[in-house]
Design an enzyme around this catalytic site. Sequence first.
Site, PDB file in Angstrom:
ATOM      1  N   HIS A  31       2.653  12.058  -2.530  1.00 38.22           N
ATOM      2  CA  HIS A  31       2.881  10.609  -2.664  1.00 38.22           C
ATOM      3  C   HIS A  31       3.474  10.448  -4.058  1.00 38.22           C
ATOM      4  O   HIS A  31       2.745  10.484  -5.050  1.00 38.22           O
ATOM      5  CB  HIS A  31       1.540   9.883  -2.497  1.00 38.22           C
ATOM      6  CG  HIS A  31       1.548   8.439  -2.895  1.00 38.22           C
ATOM      7  ND1 HIS A  31       1.355   7.417  -1.986  1.00 38.22           N
ATOM      8  CD2 HIS A  31       1.692   7.848  -4.099  1.00 38.22           C
ATOM      9  CE1 HIS A  31       1.384   6.251  -2.631  1.00 38.22           C
ATOM     10  NE2 HIS A  31       1.582   6.483  -3.909  1.00 38.22           N
ATOM     11  N   ASP A  72       3.462   6.340   8.413  1.00 38.36           N
ATOM     12  CA  ASP A  72       2.546   5.838   7.375  1.00 38.36           C
ATOM     13  C   ASP A  72       1.738   4.647   7.922  1.00 38.36           C
ATOM     14  O   ASP A  72       1.501   3.669   7.218  1.00 38.36           O
ATOM     15  CB  ASP A  72       3.279   5.458   6.088  1.00 38.36           C
ATOM     16  CG  ASP A  72       2.316   5.266   4.915  1.00 38.36           C
ATOM     17  OD1 ASP A  72       1.123   5.606   5.041  1.00 38.36           O
ATOM     18  OD2 ASP A  72       2.766   4.758   3.868  1.00 38.36           O
TER      19      ASP A  72
HETATM   20  N1  LIG Z   1       1.200   3.072   2.359  1.00 38.73           N
HETATM   21  C1  LIG Z   1       0.319   2.246   1.875  1.00 38.73           C
HETATM   22  O1  LIG Z   1       0.701   1.198   1.376  1.00 38.73           O
HETATM   23  N2  LIG Z   1      -1.005   2.486   1.920  1.00 38.73           N
HETATM   24  C2  LIG Z   1      -1.637   3.689   2.360  1.00 38.73           C
HETATM   25  C3  LIG Z   1      -1.622   4.750   1.317  1.00 38.73           C
HETATM   26  C4  LIG Z   1      -0.281   5.382   1.103  1.00 38.73           C
HETATM   27  O2  LIG Z   1       0.403   5.769   2.069  1.00 38.73           O
HETATM   28  O3  LIG Z   1       0.124   5.586  -0.047  1.00 38.73           O
HETATM   29  C5  LIG Z   1      -3.071   3.370   2.782  1.00 38.73           C
HETATM   30  O4  LIG Z   1      -3.901   4.279   2.887  1.00 38.73           O
HETATM   31  O5  LIG Z   1      -3.346   2.200   3.042  1.00 38.73           O
HETATM   32 ZN   LIG Z   2       1.459   7.202   0.090  1.00 37.84          ZN
HETATM   33 ZN   LIG Z   3       0.055   6.909   3.615  1.00 35.73          ZN
END
Ligand SMILES: NC(=O)N[C@@H](CC(=O)O)C(=O)O
Ligand SMILES: [Zn+2]
Ligand SMILES: [Zn+2]
Length: 405
Positions: free
Chosen positions: A157, A283
């Site tokens: 990340h 994601d």
């Molecule tokens: N994508 C996001 O905004 N949130 C993700 C975490 C992440 O993917 O960095 C989460 O776990 O909610």
């Molecule tokens: Zn992430």
């Molecule tokens: Zn994520």
Amino acid sequence: MITNLGEITIEDGVIVRIDPDKKGPLVALPGLVDLHTHLREPGREDAETVESGSRAAALGGYTAVCAMANTSPVADTAGVVEQVWRLGREAGLVDVQPIGAVTVGLGGEQLAELGAMADSAARVRVFSDDGHCVHDPRLMRRALEYVKAFDGVIAQHAEEPRLTTGAQMNEGDVAARLGLTGWPAVAEEAIIARDVLLAGHVGARLHICHVSTAGSVELIRWAKSKGWRVTAEVTPHHLLLTEDLAVDYDPVYKVNPPLRTEADVLALRRGLQDGTIDCVATDHAPHSVEDKECEWAYARPGMLGLETALAIVVQTMGPQWDRIADWMSAAPAKIAGLAGHGHPLQVGQVANLTIFDPDARWTVDPTALASRSRNTPYAGMELRGRVEATYLRGEPTVLNGKATR
Ligand SMILES: NC(=O)N[C@@H](CC(=O)O)C(=O)O
Ligand SMILES: [Zn+2]
Ligand SMILES: [Zn+2]
């Protein structure tokens, strides 16, 4: 059991016949594989469970998902990854492949027991502190060296936290106008630059999560030209949505990394098209009503993705079915090392497949999704194309657009 899907015939979980002349208006794709899913179990079962997330995945055409490690407790031991893996088997809707944390408790200080997770029943090959950046370059180097021994991969990340303190959305004119602290593109690009150099130096595999800027695409293109073992993913939302959606301060559009500019969106599409970006990953980040339907500044970042991903990819990239099969099945299966997934639809292959109706129109109703959460950025939007059926090893998990269990 023999199942006839128009041109494809399945017997005992295997594709036994393909008759191209029986091809109808529906599109058959290899079962989709998501490299980046947040299932929230253990710990936040109010937002999602392995079962509810698996159902959402099946409805989206997936036959396998990789479950991110930022659960509570964190998936940083063999015990937790085995628990998630077992819950996935019990739900039986998709293959759930746990991702292990890189550092203990996602704390960024001490390497987790990567070898024990790799040797566990869950056979972990992908490790990520997603939600957090592995910030310490020495630790990142050691993690890359460690997983190289069993051909594992570190999924980063990419976010330099010293440049995103208090950040709420993409840094730029829109953030300035809205009075929100910016998350600059350079915070992502600086970590990608560092980590592709480290991956090249170590000779290990690095995967970049949710690439969101034009500059990141350039850096990854450069790293690949060097022959370094770098792969990357883009999300459906970063292929379609832009920062302008923040104007009404609706936190459904708050996500990490943030929605960027039109120029970034176009660069991401080009990067996917020319192979710089290997795959599309959702994601999928479910959040409870309390965590999401509040003031922008307090809302958690993240949006749902599993049930809408395929339609959004077709909308943004066009009906390039062979490329979509690569971006959403073959490439992610290869990166995650998932045997039995990602292979082309051929006689003799395991019948993991998705039947998609490219002409079906439907309106996204957040309350009608299988996910326990409703934070979809596509609420009320009419999408074209819908998953009709999904088969996992020849067994239907979705039929007529409905989950079978
Ligand atoms: N994508 C996001 O905004 N949130 C993700 C975490 C992440 O993917 O960095 C989460 O776990 O909610
Ligand atoms: Zn992430
Ligand atoms: Zn994520």
